[in-house]
Design a protein around this motif. Structure first.
Motif, PDB file in Angstrom:
ATOM      1  N   LEU A 120       0.807  -1.229   0.000  1.00 35.86           N
ATOM      2  CA  LEU A 120       0.000   0.000   0.000  1.00 35.86           C
ATOM      3  C   LEU A 120       0.838   1.276   0.000  1.00 35.86           C
ATOM      4  O   LEU A 120       0.501   2.242  -0.679  1.00 35.86           O
ATOM      5  N   SER A 121       1.906   1.276   0.762  1.00 34.00           N
ATOM      6  CA  SER A 121       2.666   2.520   0.940  1.00 34.00           C
ATOM      7  C   SER A 121       3.304   3.017  -0.356  1.00 34.00           C
ATOM      8  O   SER A 121       3.738   4.168  -0.431  1.00 34.00           O
ATOM      9  N   ALA A 122       3.364   2.167  -1.374  1.00 31.60           N
ATOM     10  CA  ALA A 122       3.910   2.607  -2.668  1.00 31.60           C
ATOM     11  C   ALA A 122       2.929   3.497  -3.419  1.00 31.60           C
ATOM     12  O   ALA A 122       3.295   4.143  -4.396  1.00 31.60           O
ATOM     13  N   PHE A 123       1.674   3.557  -2.946  1.00 27.53           N
ATOM     14  CA  PHE A 123       0.623   4.241  -3.699  1.00 27.53           C
ATOM     15  C   PHE A 123      -0.042   5.339  -2.867  1.00 27.53           C
ATOM     16  O   PHE A 123      -1.264   5.468  -2.822  1.00 27.53           O
ATOM     17  N   GLU A 124       0.786   6.125  -2.228  1.00 32.23           N
ATOM     18  CA  GLU A 124       0.299   7.202  -1.361  1.00 32.23           C
ATOM     19  C   GLU A 124      -0.482   8.258  -2.127  1.00 32.23           C
ATOM     20  O   GLU A 124      -1.324   8.952  -1.547  1.00 32.23           O
ATOM     21  N   GLN A 125      -0.223   8.403  -3.421  1.00 23.83           N
ATOM     22  CA  GLN A 125      -0.915   9.427  -4.206  1.00 23.83           C
ATOM     23  C   GLN A 125      -2.305   8.973  -4.663  1.00 23.83           C
ATOM     24  O   GLN A 125      -3.109   9.793  -5.110  1.00 23.83           O
ATOM     25  N   ALA A 126      -2.579   7.687  -4.560  1.00 25.16           N
ATOM     26  CA  ALA A 126      -3.861   7.148  -5.006  1.00 25.16           C
ATOM     27  C   ALA A 126      -4.902   7.233  -3.894  1.00 25.16           C
ATOM     28  O   ALA A 126      -4.572   7.384  -2.713  1.00 25.16           O
ATOM     29  N   LYS A 127      -6.172   7.121  -4.271  1.00 26.64           N
ATOM     30  CA  LYS A 127      -7.240   6.961  -3.289  1.00 26.64           C
ATOM     31  C   LYS A 127      -7.313   5.485  -2.916  1.00 26.64           C
ATOM     32  O   LYS A 127      -7.242   4.619  -3.786  1.00 26.64           O
ATOM     33  N   TRP A 128      -7.475   5.210  -1.632  1.00 25.88           N
ATOM     34  CA  TRP A 128      -7.579   3.837  -1.157  1.00 25.88           C
ATOM     35  C   TRP A 128      -9.030   3.533  -0.817  1.00 25.88           C
ATOM     36  O   TRP A 128      -9.695   4.300  -0.102  1.00 25.88           O
ATOM     37  N   PHE A 129      -9.515   2.387  -1.296  1.00 29.22           N
ATOM     38  CA  PHE A 129     -10.905   1.998  -1.047  1.00 29.22           C
ATOM     39  C   PHE A 129     -10.988   0.589  -0.469  1.00 29.22           C
ATOM     40  O   PHE A 129     -10.162  -0.278  -0.772  1.00 29.22           O
ATOM     41  N   ILE A 130     -12.024   0.377   0.332  1.00 34.05           N
ATOM     42  CA  ILE A 130     -12.349  -0.934   0.889  1.00 34.05           C
ATOM     43  C   ILE A 130     -13.858  -0.930   1.109  1.00 34.05           C
ATOM     44  O   ILE A 130     -14.486   0.138   1.152  1.00 34.05           O
ATOM     45  N   SER A 131     -14.461  -2.095   1.228  1.00 32.10           N
ATOM     46  CA  SER A 131     -15.907  -2.096   1.430  1.00 32.10           C
ATOM     47  C   SER A 131     -16.262  -1.451   2.761  1.00 32.10           C
ATOM     48  O   SER A 131     -15.508  -1.535   3.731  1.00 32.10           O
ATOM     49  N   GLU A 132     -17.404  -0.797   2.790  1.00 32.71           N
ATOM     50  CA  GLU A 132     -17.826  -0.136   4.023  1.00 32.71           C
ATOM     51  C   GLU A 132     -17.980  -1.145   5.161  1.00 32.71           C
ATOM     52  O   GLU A 132     -17.594  -0.862   6.302  1.00 32.71           O
ATOM     53  N   ARG A 133     -18.508  -2.310   4.856  1.00 32.24           N
ATOM     54  CA  ARG A 133     -18.690  -3.323   5.904  1.00 32.24           C
ATOM     55  C   ARG A 133     -17.356  -3.773   6.489  1.00 32.24           C
ATOM     56  O   ARG A 133     -17.231  -3.941   7.699  1.00 32.24           O
ATOM     57  N   GLU A 134     -16.357  -3.967   5.641  1.00 31.80           N
ATOM     58  CA  GLU A 134     -15.040  -4.370   6.145  1.00 31.80           C
ATOM     59  C   GLU A 134     -14.447  -3.263   7.009  1.00 31.80           C
ATOM     60  O   GLU A 134     -13.899  -3.516   8.090  1.00 31.80           O
ATOM     61  N   ARG A 135     -14.570  -2.040   6.545  1.00 36.42           N
ATOM     62  CA  ARG A 135     -14.019  -0.896   7.284  1.00 36.42           C
ATOM     63  C   ARG A 135     -14.673  -0.763   8.657  1.00 36.42           C
ATOM     64  O   ARG A 135     -13.985  -0.553   9.672  1.00 36.42           O
ATOM     65  N   GLU A 136     -16.003  -0.916   8.684  1.00 37.25           N
ATOM     66  CA  GLU A 136     -16.726  -0.677   9.931  1.00 37.25           C
ATOM     67  C   GLU A 136     -16.641  -1.840  10.915  1.00 37.25           C
ATOM     68  O   GLU A 136     -16.942  -1.671  12.095  1.00 37.25           O
ATOM     69  N   THR A 137     -16.254  -3.017  10.450  1.00 35.66           N
ATOM     70  CA  THR A 137     -16.081  -4.144  11.373  1.00 35.66           C
ATOM     71  C   THR A 137     -14.633  -4.285  11.836  1.00 35.66           C
ATOM     72  O   THR A 137     -14.380  -4.621  12.996  1.00 35.66           O
TER      73      THR A 137
END
Length: 223
Positions: A82-99
């Protein structure tokens, strides 16, 4: 819209192989999707220097060319680069994020080990940078929730004219899991993971598994 496998993943040990192998570092299969003005990297599972090299070898692109990173789940094997892509937007499903967020905070509160606390703080900082993904990430690229292995495991459905491709993450772990109708060991919810596996097989002509090369779904009778 087009896509390409950047790196073929592997499990730390393959539970369905007849011959045992020494444990290795698990890493997810990484896929690049180009659609409209979006260049999306899915599951950068290799360390930054290595995934950067693979990206260049396979596409000629650099990390600065990536507009978005999507994680099918928050397991370390899916996000080492992940750290190689600091300029990009990072996304994950809302359910994964909230759990995952509350679980990390609870672990932090229940440990007095400073090294573990430091690691958990780092995990939380990464998760905070991940936005909840919209239902459509780019033209012809839709979220495909497939929970079970983790609470919010989520794939991406790529809608081409005559073919449907599913980047399945750990909902379909490897070719052997696909062929044997098995889910990956260690699922958070076995019954839900089985339902997600069945749905993935029913909908997709091509499956990009979590830790293997792409699979042609011959049961769809299009190949």
């Amino acid at each position: 819209m087009d896509y390409r496998i950047i790196s073929i993943g592997t499990l730390s040990t393959h539970e369905l192989w007849d011959h045992p192998t020494p444990p290795r570092t698990a890493h997810a299969t990484t896929t690049l999707i180009r659609s409209g003005d979006r260049t999306i990297l899915v599951d950068p599972g290799l360390p930054p220097q290595i995934i950067t090299a693979r990206l260049s070898e396979r596409t000629g692109l650099t990390p600065d060319d990536i507009t978005d990173v999507f994680l099918t789940n928050f397991r370390p094997s899916h996000r080492m680069g992940l750290s190689a892509f600091e300029q990009a937007k990072w996304f994950i499903s809302e359910r994964e994020r909230e759990t995952i967020g509350p679980a990390l905070i609870e672990q932090y509160q229940n440990t007095e080990d400073e090294d573990v606390q430091q690691l958990l703080q780092y995990e939380v900082s990464l998760l905070k940078k991940c936005d909840a993904a919209p239902d459509t990430l780019a033209p012809q690229v839709d979220l495909f929730p497939c929970p079970g292995f983790t609470p919010g495991t989520c794939g991406l459905l790529l809608l081409e004219t005559n073919t449907t491709t599913l980047i399945a993450g750990d909902a379909v772990a490897t070719a052997e899991h696909f062929e044997q109708g098995r889910i990956l060991r260690g699922a958070n919810d076995i019954e839900l993971a089985q339902e997600s596996f069945i749905e993935a097989v029913e909908i997709a002509d091509v499956i990009v598994p979590g830790h293997d090369n792409l699979i042609i779904n011959k049961s769809k009778n299009r190949f």
